[in-house]
Motif scaffolding. Sequence first.
Motif, mmCIF file in Angstrom:
data_model
loop_
_atom_site.group_PDB
_atom_site.id
_atom_site.type_symbol
_atom_site.label_atom_id
_atom_site.label_comp_id
_atom_site.label_asym_id
_atom_site.label_seq_id
_atom_site.Cartn_x
_atom_site.Cartn_y
_atom_site.Cartn_z
ATOM 1 N N LEU A 17 0.803 -1.217 0.000
ATOM 2 C CA LEU A 17 0.000 0.000 0.000
ATOM 3 C C LEU A 17 0.838 1.270 0.000
ATOM 4 N N GLY A 18 2.150 1.127 0.209
ATOM 5 C CA GLY A 18 3.006 2.305 0.287
ATOM 6 C C GLY A 18 2.744 3.120 1.534
ATOM 7 N N GLU A 19 2.450 2.436 2.623
ATOM 8 C CA GLU A 19 2.127 3.105 3.884
ATOM 9 C C GLU A 19 3.220 2.855 4.916
ATOM 10 N N ASP A 20 3.244 3.707 5.908
ATOM 11 C CA ASP A 20 4.162 3.557 7.029
ATOM 12 C C ASP A 20 3.742 2.323 7.823
ATOM 13 N N PRO A 21 4.636 1.355 8.019
ATOM 14 C CA PRO A 21 4.264 0.141 8.761
ATOM 15 C C PRO A 21 3.771 0.429 10.180
ATOM 16 N N GLU A 22 4.349 1.432 10.829
ATOM 17 C CA GLU A 22 3.910 1.772 12.187
ATOM 18 C C GLU A 22 2.489 2.321 12.185
ATOM 19 N N LEU A 23 2.147 3.103 11.162
ATOM 20 C CA LEU A 23 0.787 3.636 11.053
ATOM 21 C C LEU A 23 -0.203 2.503 10.845
ATOM 22 N N LEU A 24 0.121 1.585 9.954
ATOM 23 C CA LEU A 24 -0.759 0.449 9.702
ATOM 24 C C LEU A 24 -0.918 -0.403 10.960
ATOM 25 N N GLU A 25 0.172 -0.637 11.664
ATOM 26 C CA GLU A 25 0.125 -1.403 12.918
ATOM 27 C C GLU A 25 -0.770 -0.708 13.934
ATOM 28 N N ALA A 26 -0.650 0.615 14.039
ATOM 29 C CA ALA A 26 -1.463 1.371 14.994
ATOM 30 C C ALA A 26 -2.953 1.275 14.663
ATOM 31 N N ILE A 27 -3.286 1.304 13.392
ATOM 32 C CA ILE A 27 -4.692 1.209 12.981
ATOM 33 C C ILE A 27 -5.233 -0.192 13.258
ATOM 34 N N VAL A 28 -4.475 -1.204 12.883
ATOM 35 C CA VAL A 28 -4.920 -2.593 12.996
ATOM 36 C C VAL A 28 -4.931 -3.075 14.449
ATOM 37 N N SER A 29 -4.089 -2.485 15.291
ATOM 38 C CA SER A 29 -3.996 -2.962 16.675
ATOM 39 C C SER A 29 -5.273 -2.713 17.474
ATOM 40 N N ASN A 30 -6.111 -1.779 17.033
ATOM 41 C CA ASN A 30 -7.378 -1.520 17.699
ATOM 42 C C ASN A 30 -8.443 -2.385 17.031
ATOM 43 N N ASP A 31 -8.988 -3.343 17.767
ATOM 44 C CA ASP A 31 -9.975 -4.282 17.216
ATOM 45 C C ASP A 31 -11.215 -3.591 16.658
ATOM 46 N N ASP A 32 -11.515 -2.382 17.127
ATOM 47 C CA ASP A 32 -12.699 -1.672 16.656
ATOM 48 C C ASP A 32 -12.525 -1.090 15.250
ATOM 49 N N ASN A 33 -11.288 -1.031 14.744
ATOM 50 C CA ASN A 33 -11.041 -0.402 13.442
ATOM 51 C C ASN A 33 -11.298 -1.325 12.259
ATOM 52 N N LEU A 34 -11.272 -2.636 12.463
ATOM 53 C CA LEU A 34 -11.479 -3.585 11.371
ATOM 54 C C LEU A 34 -12.617 -4.539 11.713
ATOM 55 N N SER A 35 -13.210 -5.105 10.692
ATOM 56 C CA SER A 35 -14.265 -6.092 10.885
ATOM 57 C C SER A 35 -13.700 -7.352 11.520
ATOM 58 N N TYR A 36 -14.573 -8.102 12.184
ATOM 59 C CA TYR A 36 -14.155 -9.361 12.786
ATOM 60 C C TYR A 36 -13.620 -10.304 11.706
ATOM 61 N N GLY A 37 -12.477 -10.883 11.940
ATOM 62 C CA GLY A 37 -11.882 -11.828 11.000
ATOM 63 C C GLY A 37 -11.003 -11.195 9.940
ATOM 64 N N ALA A 38 -10.891 -9.860 9.918
ATOM 65 C CA ALA A 38 -10.058 -9.187 8.920
ATOM 66 C C ALA A 38 -8.580 -9.312 9.248
ATOM 67 N N SER A 39 -8.273 -9.483 10.533
ATOM 68 C CA SER A 39 -6.882 -9.666 10.935
ATOM 69 C C SER A 39 -6.750 -10.973 11.708
ATOM 70 N N ILE A 40 -5.576 -11.550 11.627
ATOM 71 C CA ILE A 40 -5.305 -12.840 12.257
ATOM 72 C C ILE A 40 -3.980 -12.740 12.990
ATOM 73 N N SER A 41 -3.926 -13.259 14.204
ATOM 74 C CA SER A 41 -2.664 -13.343 14.943
ATOM 75 C C SER A 41 -2.011 -14.672 14.610
ATOM 76 N N VAL A 42 -0.750 -14.610 14.186
ATOM 77 C CA VAL A 42 0.003 -15.806 13.837
ATOM 78 C C VAL A 42 1.076 -15.987 14.898
ATOM 79 N N HIS A 43 1.044 -17.116 15.582
ATOM 80 C CA HIS A 43 2.029 -17.395 16.622
ATOM 81 C C HIS A 43 3.286 -17.955 15.975
ATOM 82 N N THR A 44 4.403 -17.264 16.198
ATOM 83 C CA THR A 44 5.677 -17.687 15.627
ATOM 84 C C THR A 44 6.587 -18.314 16.675
ATOM 85 N N GLY A 45 6.105 -18.364 17.897
ATOM 86 C CA GLY A 45 6.844 -18.946 19.014
ATOM 87 C C GLY A 45 5.957 -18.900 20.235
#
Length: 146
Positions: A17-45
Motif C-alpha cells: 500500500l506504500g504506507e508507514d508500517p507503524e501507522l498500519l500497525e497502529a490502525i490494525v492494533s485496535n480491534d474496533d477499526n477492522l471487521s471481525y476476521g479481517a486480521s489474524i494473529s500468527v504465533h511464531t513462538g
Amino acid sequence: MATVTHVRTLDYVAKMLGEDPELLEAIVSNDDNLSYGASISVHTGPDDTITALTDDGIDEPKDMLTAARITTETWHAFLDDFVDDAELVARIKALSPREQSAGYAACRRMPAENLRAPVLSADGFGVRLTLTPKGIDPSAAGLPGA
C-alpha cells in the motif's frame, strides 16, 4: 464470509500500500477499526506473534486511509481518532501531505530504473500519480497500471 485461504503480514501489506508500517500497525492494533476476521494473529513462538491480514483486512485500512486523505483537516482528524500513539501522530503530521506515505519516501530514494512507469489515474478523490517499485505488483496492491 468466504473461507480464508491466505493472509499477508502487516509489513508486506504496508509495502503493497506504500504506507508507514507503524501507522498500519497502529490502525490494525485496535480491534474496533477492522471487521471481525479481517486480521489474524500468527504465533511464531511461545510468546511471539505477528499480525496478518485477509483480503478484506487489506481493503478496509486502504479504504480508510484513502478517504481520510481528502483534506489535511480530515487526515489530521483521522490520525487523532484512529491512532493511539501520540508520538507517531505528531511525526506523521509534521510531514508534508506527499511525504506522509511511506511509499512516497521509498520511491523518492529509489533509482529510476527500479520504478515502473508512472501511472496517472482519476478516481472519486481526484487525479493521482502512482509510482510503484518494480518488485511490487500494482494489481495485487490495488494500484492502477501494470
